[in-house]
Design a protein around this motif. Structure first.
Motif, short mmCIF file in Angstrom:
data_model
loop_
_atom_site.label_atom_id
_atom_site.label_comp_id
_atom_site.label_asym_id
_atom_site.label_seq_id
_atom_site.Cartn_x
_atom_site.Cartn_y
_atom_site.Cartn_z
N LYS A 15 0.82 -1.21 0.00
CA LYS A 15 0.00 0.00 0.00
C LYS A 15 0.86 1.26 0.00
CE LYS A 15 -4.06 -2.11 1.99
NZ LYS A 15 -5.05 -2.08 3.06
N SER A 16 2.15 1.12 0.20
CA SER A 16 3.07 2.25 0.16
C SER A 16 3.72 2.41 -1.21
CB SER A 16 4.16 2.08 1.22
OG SER A 16 3.58 2.11 2.51
N ILE A 17 3.38 1.53 -2.13
CA ILE A 17 3.97 1.56 -3.46
C ILE A 17 2.94 2.10 -4.45
CG2 ILE A 17 4.97 0.17 -5.32
CD1 ILE A 17 5.99 -1.74 -3.15
N PHE A 18 3.38 3.10 -5.22
CA PHE A 18 2.49 3.73 -6.18
C PHE A 18 3.11 3.66 -7.57
CE2 PHE A 18 1.69 5.48 -2.06
CZ PHE A 18 0.31 5.44 -2.00
N GLY A 19 2.26 3.47 -8.57
CA GLY A 19 2.74 3.35 -9.93
C GLY A 19 2.27 4.49 -10.81
N LYS A 20 3.11 4.80 -11.79
CA LYS A 20 2.76 5.81 -12.80
C LYS A 20 2.86 5.13 -14.15
CE LYS A 20 3.90 10.25 -14.72
NZ LYS A 20 4.77 11.41 -14.69
N ALA A 21 1.75 5.08 -14.88
CA ALA A 21 1.71 4.44 -16.18
C ALA A 21 2.25 5.37 -17.27
CB ALA A 21 0.28 4.03 -16.51
N HIS A 22 2.88 4.78 -18.25
CA HIS A 22 3.42 5.52 -19.39
C HIS A 22 2.75 5.02 -20.67
CE1 HIS A 22 6.50 7.07 -16.70
NE2 HIS A 22 6.66 5.82 -16.27
N GLN A 23 2.81 5.79 -21.73
CA GLN A 23 2.13 5.45 -22.98
C GLN A 23 2.60 4.13 -23.57
OE1 GLN A 23 2.55 8.94 -25.48
NE2 GLN A 23 0.34 9.23 -25.37
N ASN A 24 3.84 3.78 -23.41
CA ASN A 24 4.38 2.57 -24.01
C ASN A 24 4.04 1.30 -23.23
OD1 ASN A 24 6.01 2.93 -21.83
ND2 ASN A 24 7.91 3.08 -22.96
N GLY A 25 3.22 1.43 -22.21
CA GLY A 25 2.82 0.27 -21.41
C GLY A 25 3.71 0.01 -20.21
N GLU A 26 4.78 0.77 -20.08
CA GLU A 26 5.65 0.63 -18.90
C GLU A 26 4.99 1.32 -17.70
OE1 GLU A 26 9.61 2.07 -19.46
OE2 GLU A 26 10.09 0.52 -20.90
N ILE A 27 5.31 0.80 -16.53
CA ILE A 27 4.84 1.41 -15.29
C ILE A 27 6.06 1.64 -14.41
CG2 ILE A 27 3.34 1.20 -13.27
CD1 ILE A 27 1.70 -0.83 -14.90
N THR A 28 6.15 2.82 -13.86
CA THR A 28 7.22 3.13 -12.91
C THR A 28 6.61 3.15 -11.52
OG1 THR A 28 8.34 4.48 -14.57
CG2 THR A 28 9.03 4.78 -12.29
N TYR A 29 7.19 2.34 -10.62
CA TYR A 29 6.70 2.24 -9.25
C TYR A 29 7.64 2.97 -8.31
CZ TYR A 29 3.39 -1.27 -10.80
OH TYR A 29 2.36 -1.90 -11.44
N PHE A 30 7.04 3.65 -7.33
CA PHE A 30 7.77 4.42 -6.32
C PHE A 30 7.29 3.98 -4.94
CE2 PHE A 30 7.07 6.97 -10.08
CZ PHE A 30 8.32 7.49 -10.34
N TYR A 31 8.17 4.11 -3.96
CA TYR A 31 7.82 3.78 -2.58
C TYR A 31 7.63 5.08 -1.81
CZ TYR A 31 7.59 1.11 1.71
OH TYR A 31 7.16 0.55 2.86
N GLU A 32 6.49 5.21 -1.17
CA GLU A 32 6.20 6.42 -0.38
C GLU A 32 6.47 6.13 1.09
OE1 GLU A 32 2.22 8.61 0.78
OE2 GLU A 32 2.74 8.96 -1.32
N ARG A 33 7.49 6.71 1.62
CA ARG A 33 7.86 6.52 3.02
C ARG A 33 6.82 7.15 3.94
NH1 ARG A 33 11.19 3.85 1.23
NH2 ARG A 33 13.11 4.22 0.15
N GLY A 34 6.61 6.53 5.07
CA GLY A 34 5.67 7.04 6.05
C GLY A 34 4.25 6.57 5.80
N ASN A 35 4.06 5.70 4.82
CA ASN A 35 2.73 5.16 4.51
C ASN A 35 2.77 3.64 4.64
OD1 ASN A 35 0.07 5.41 3.67
ND2 ASN A 35 0.57 5.05 1.55
N ASP A 36 3.48 3.15 5.64
CA ASP A 36 3.75 1.72 5.78
C ASP A 36 2.68 0.93 6.51
OD1 ASP A 36 6.12 2.27 4.53
OD2 ASP A 36 7.34 2.17 6.34
#
Length: 56
Positions: free
Chosen positions: A34-55
């Motif tokens: 639940k602390s990991i968020f993704g950003k979709a891109h046009q080419n179908g790739e997704i970049t995932y980031f970890y949000e600290r403090g949302n553990d």
């Protein structure tokens, strides 16, 4: 890979469409997903980031 993202060893994770099914299985079993968020891109790739403090 998800633990390295959580621990700050990786800034983000880029997942290509052909990697998504395998990644999704690991992601769904990850304890702090639940602390990991993704950003979709046009080419179908997704970049995932970890949000600290949302553990919760």
């Amino acid at each position: 890979m998800l633990n390295r993202l959580k621990n700050g060893e990786l800034k983000n994770i880029k997942i290509k469409p052909d990697e998504f099914v395998v990644f999704q299985r690991a992601f769904m079993n990850f304890d702090t997903r639940k602390s990991i968020f993704g950003k979709a891109h046009q080419n179908g790739e997704i970049t995932y980031f970890y949000e600290r403090g949302n553990d919760n």
